[in-house]
Write a protein that holds these residues in place. Sequence first.
Motif, PDB file in Angstrom:
ATOM      1  N   ARG A  59       0.816  -1.218   0.000  1.00 46.73           N
ATOM      2  CA  ARG A  59       0.000   0.000   0.000  1.00 46.73           C
ATOM      3  C   ARG A  59       0.849   1.266   0.000  1.00 46.73           C
ATOM      4  N   ASP A 164      -6.965  -0.490  -0.267  1.00 49.85           N
ATOM      5  CA  ASP A 164      -7.474  -0.384   1.112  1.00 49.85           C
ATOM      6  C   ASP A 164      -8.522  -1.467   1.385  1.00 49.85           C
ATOM      7  N   SER A 167      -7.247  -5.071   1.462  1.00 48.26           N
ATOM      8  CA  SER A 167      -6.164  -5.281   2.441  1.00 48.26           C
ATOM      9  C   SER A 167      -4.819  -5.599   1.790  1.00 48.26           C
ATOM     10  N   THR A 222       6.277   6.372   5.341  1.00 47.54           N
ATOM     11  CA  THR A 222       5.663   7.577   5.901  1.00 47.54           C
ATOM     12  C   THR A 222       4.199   7.715   5.492  1.00 47.54           C
ATOM     13  N   VAL A 223       3.888   7.352   4.238  1.00 45.70           N
ATOM     14  CA  VAL A 223       2.512   7.568   3.765  1.00 45.70           C
ATOM     15  C   VAL A 223       1.604   6.365   4.047  1.00 45.70           C
ATOM     16  N   GLU A 224       2.179   5.304   4.597  1.00 43.62           N
ATOM     17  CA  GLU A 224       1.419   4.053   4.715  1.00 43.62           C
ATOM     18  C   GLU A 224       0.175   4.177   5.597  1.00 43.62           C
ATOM     19  N   SER A 225       0.339   4.819   6.743  1.00 46.25           N
ATOM     20  CA  SER A 225      -0.813   4.987   7.643  1.00 46.25           C
ATOM     21  C   SER A 225      -0.491   6.106   8.620  1.00 46.25           C
ATOM     22  N   SER A 226      -1.387   6.300   9.604  1.00 46.70           N
ATOM     23  CA  SER A 226      -1.146   7.386  10.566  1.00 46.70           C
ATOM     24  C   SER A 226       0.111   7.118  11.399  1.00 46.70           C
ATOM     25  N   SER A 227       0.484   5.849  11.541  1.00 46.37           N
ATOM     26  CA  SER A 227       1.711   5.526  12.275  1.00 46.37           C
ATOM     27  C   SER A 227       2.936   5.555  11.365  1.00 46.37           C
ATOM     28  N   GLY A 228       2.708   5.851  10.084  1.00 45.17           N
ATOM     29  CA  GLY A 228       3.793   5.812   9.105  1.00 45.17           C
ATOM     30  C   GLY A 228       4.982   6.701   9.448  1.00 45.17           C
ATOM     31  N   PRO A 229       4.764   7.986   9.838  1.00 45.50           N
ATOM     32  CA  PRO A 229       5.923   8.837  10.146  1.00 45.50           C
ATOM     33  C   PRO A 229       6.797   8.255  11.261  1.00 45.50           C
ATOM     34  N   ALA A 230       6.144   7.679  12.299  1.00 50.30           N
ATOM     35  CA  ALA A 230       6.914   7.091  13.409  1.00 50.30           C
ATOM     36  C   ALA A 230       7.715   5.890  12.900  1.00 50.30           C
ATOM     37  N   ARG A 231       7.054   5.039  12.124  1.00 50.90           N
ATOM     38  CA  ARG A 231       7.740   3.854  11.601  1.00 50.90           C
ATOM     39  C   ARG A 231       8.887   4.262  10.662  1.00 50.90           C
ATOM     40  N   ASP A 325       5.294   0.771  16.443  1.00 51.35           N
ATOM     41  CA  ASP A 325       4.704   2.033  15.952  1.00 51.35           C
ATOM     42  C   ASP A 325       5.031   3.210  16.862  1.00 51.35           C
ATOM     43  N   HIS A 327       7.585   6.523  17.996  1.00 46.53           N
ATOM     44  CA  HIS A 327       8.629   7.430  17.519  1.00 46.53           C
ATOM     45  C   HIS A 327       9.919   7.076  18.243  1.00 46.53           C
TER      46      HIS A 327
ATOM     47  N   ARG B  33      -3.396  13.240  11.250  1.00 50.31           N
ATOM     48  CA  ARG B  33      -2.558  12.028  11.354  1.00 50.31           C
ATOM     49  C   ARG B  33      -1.666  11.975  12.605  1.00 50.31           C
ATOM     50  N   ASN B  37      -1.877   9.015  15.388  1.00 52.48           N
ATOM     51  CA  ASN B  37      -0.729   8.201  15.809  1.00 52.48           C
ATOM     52  C   ASN B  37      -0.581   8.258  17.326  1.00 52.48           C
ATOM     53  N   SER B  42      -4.000   3.158  14.722  1.00 51.58           N
ATOM     54  CA  SER B  42      -3.766   1.939  13.917  1.00 51.58           C
ATOM     55  C   SER B  42      -3.824   0.672  14.766  1.00 51.58           C
ATOM     56  N   ARG B  43      -3.700   0.809  16.090  1.00 48.12           N
ATOM     57  CA  ARG B  43      -3.759  -0.394  16.946  1.00 48.12           C
ATOM     58  C   ARG B  43      -5.181  -0.707  17.402  1.00 48.12           C
ATOM     59  N   ASN B  47      -8.264  -3.641  10.836  1.00 46.66           N
ATOM     60  CA  ASN B  47      -7.812  -3.254   9.500  1.00 46.66           C
ATOM     61  C   ASN B  47      -7.674  -1.723   9.458  1.00 46.66           C
ATOM     62  N   SER B  49      -6.196   0.329   7.527  1.00 48.32           N
ATOM     63  CA  SER B  49      -6.306   1.057   6.259  1.00 48.32           C
ATOM     64  C   SER B  49      -7.766   1.351   5.921  1.00 48.32           C
ATOM     65  N   GLU B  52      -8.928   4.151   8.189  1.00 44.16           N
ATOM     66  CA  GLU B  52      -8.487   5.488   7.745  1.00 44.16           C
ATOM     67  C   GLU B  52      -9.267   5.942   6.515  1.00 44.16           C
TER      68      GLU B  52
END
Lengths: 644, 67
Positions: A59, A164, A167, A222-231, A325, A327, B33, B37, B42-43, B47, B49, B52
């Motif tokens: 994704r 999305d 999945s 970074t763009v994957e999800s809301s946790s993307g920037p942390a990951r 996930d 920072h 976003r 986070n 996401s937890r 799913n 995605s 979101e």
Amino acid sequence: MTVIDRGAFRPWGFPLASWAFAIRIWIAAVVAVYLSFWLELEAPSSAILTVAILAEPTRGQALEKAAFRLVATGIGVAASIIITGIFSQTRDLLLIAFAIWLGLCVYVSGLLDGNRAYAAVLSGYTVAFLAVGQIDNPAHVFESSMARGAAIVIGVLSVTIINDLLSAPDRHPRLAAQLDEIHRRIRDCAKQTIFGEIIKPVTYAALIAEIVALRPEIASLTVESSSGPARGAAAQNAATALVAQLHALRALGALPPIAEATTRENILRVLEAADDHGPSAPQAAGLLAAQGDTNGMVATSTWTFRELMRRDQQVRENLAALRGDRHPPWRWRTLRHRSHLTSAESGVRAAIWFGLAEAFLAYAGWSAASGSLSLVGVVIGLGAVTPNPRATTALALVTAPIAGALAGIIEFFVLDGVSDFPLLAIALAPLIVGAALVMTSANRAVSVVARLSLIFAVSIFAPTNPQTYNAQSYLYSSLFVCIAIALLLCAQLLVPPVSGLRRRRRLVASAQSELAQAPLWDRRHRPEEEMFRDAIRIGEIISAGGGVTSNTGTVEEALSHFDQTSAIRLCIDKLKAIANGPSDTDVRAALISRDPLTLLNAARTLRAASVDNPALGDLSATLVVLSLFIEAARARPQNIREAA
Amino acid sequence: MTHTFRELVIGGVLVAPLIWYAVAALVVVLVLRPILNLVGFSRIFSNPSIAELSLYVTVLGLLVLLF
């Protein structure tokens, strides 16, 4: 691209993950075509083409590419309008301006990597599509830009929503596994080094190449999800820490081996215990110190081992942050080495290739030549983001007739005049699913051929509502695709791309000049970040030479520069931390002289004063490591000439 | 009562007002976003995605309804 599980159910030899990816792409393509027909867009083929281009297995990668595609299309549209507006009355100047713009975009793409480089070349070939495609009708550029933009948005939305809803997997679990695997191999090398085995430079280089190759994929987190920037931050730190750990390992390898077998065994036990209970560097330091220190080498070994364990802990912490996930507690940027001269040379050559193709097609005076010229721009752009543009063109030349045949079979044998949408969707399935399946192949050339086949076949087939089934138009499209690519290959034979040897020489020369300029007292970046940038340069040297083993001499030279420059930076960092300490002037003078004996003398003075201040001991050990690296470099023959 | 939409005209080409709403919703979701986070969005979902995507659709719907 995909994790292959041996023994799992593999229909027709492809794992289920590849099938899921292929079916997702087919559904996204069908949705994109359906929406384009429903909205009565002028260019429905651009929507399905967007889906073919955004066919990425995860994704995050697809989303990042989609975002860059939208931005780059916007830039390309603006450039098309400006160039056409200025030069619409002077056709020759217009074509020269296109060539210069394409060259500029190829130059910028040379400075970037991953999807950023793709976006740069896309800005270039969007102009080829829009302005060159409408060269006989400049007033229509704006309308065709809007139509193309709308179709691209539809394609992006289709891919995003289908990924999305169905999945599509995230990239971060596999990335964490890859980083973990590299970490395990570095630890294995560390164990071998402790036992006095010599690790070959190609092993270090292969590890470095694997780490830096992950940089574009880390950016897509970074763009994957809301946790993307942390990951993304955690993965960047982990990759940087892995490079720093490799540097510490090189330092350990440069030191004399540990003589006592019992001490070696005990240190190995400490290293293995760190797998489960965290680092035990103080224990190892104690073991090493127990040997007795006569010439400062044991103190240096202790420091180096502690440094190795510290880096090990940093990798571990950041991998935990990536999986959880979170920072990371600090942030290192994965800097990229930029070779302006090579990029500029590639840009100039791209402009010349486009110019030659323009001149030939203008002289030939064919009616559908503008479509062919657009395609020349596309293949130049696609080749610019690969290490060998001419090989990409050759692959495209092999692919073009295959794609033409596939498009012809669908249009005239499978569909053959039908106008029902469900039949179109079913007819597209074998082409899209088959190409997407082959795209997941581990063989890079096969994967590229599959991707190009899909893109060319879709653009030749060009679904419209209603489908015209015009055999003449199909033959023209197929023929001009082949002519365009053959023409480009001729231009590239006439003016060859920048050779791998030339690029390697420039990269080694840039590493040499950086070492010659060292020490730089005021630097903008952390030593670890600069280590990563140097590692990227080593990765580029390897990719320019076609592999790790094919240019061993140059790789060794680059590794030696990496060792020395990084050690100097670490010394400067430690020197700054103990500002105005004893022997400050002596250490600076030793670093400037880069003479092993002077460095060892400065280290000895510092060690004598380190009883009250452990930071002085650290600096002393770093100076000894630097002196060993310099001695090793002087003992090694100058391979750059051999490589040349 | 009929909801009136402001027209978006670029260079004489009429663009659907939904484009504005879609872009604005994207900006809102991007701004949200870091907060998502922070709360571990996401937890919470099996799913993330789809969750979101649903959030984006909700924001888009609210923007169309309220503005």
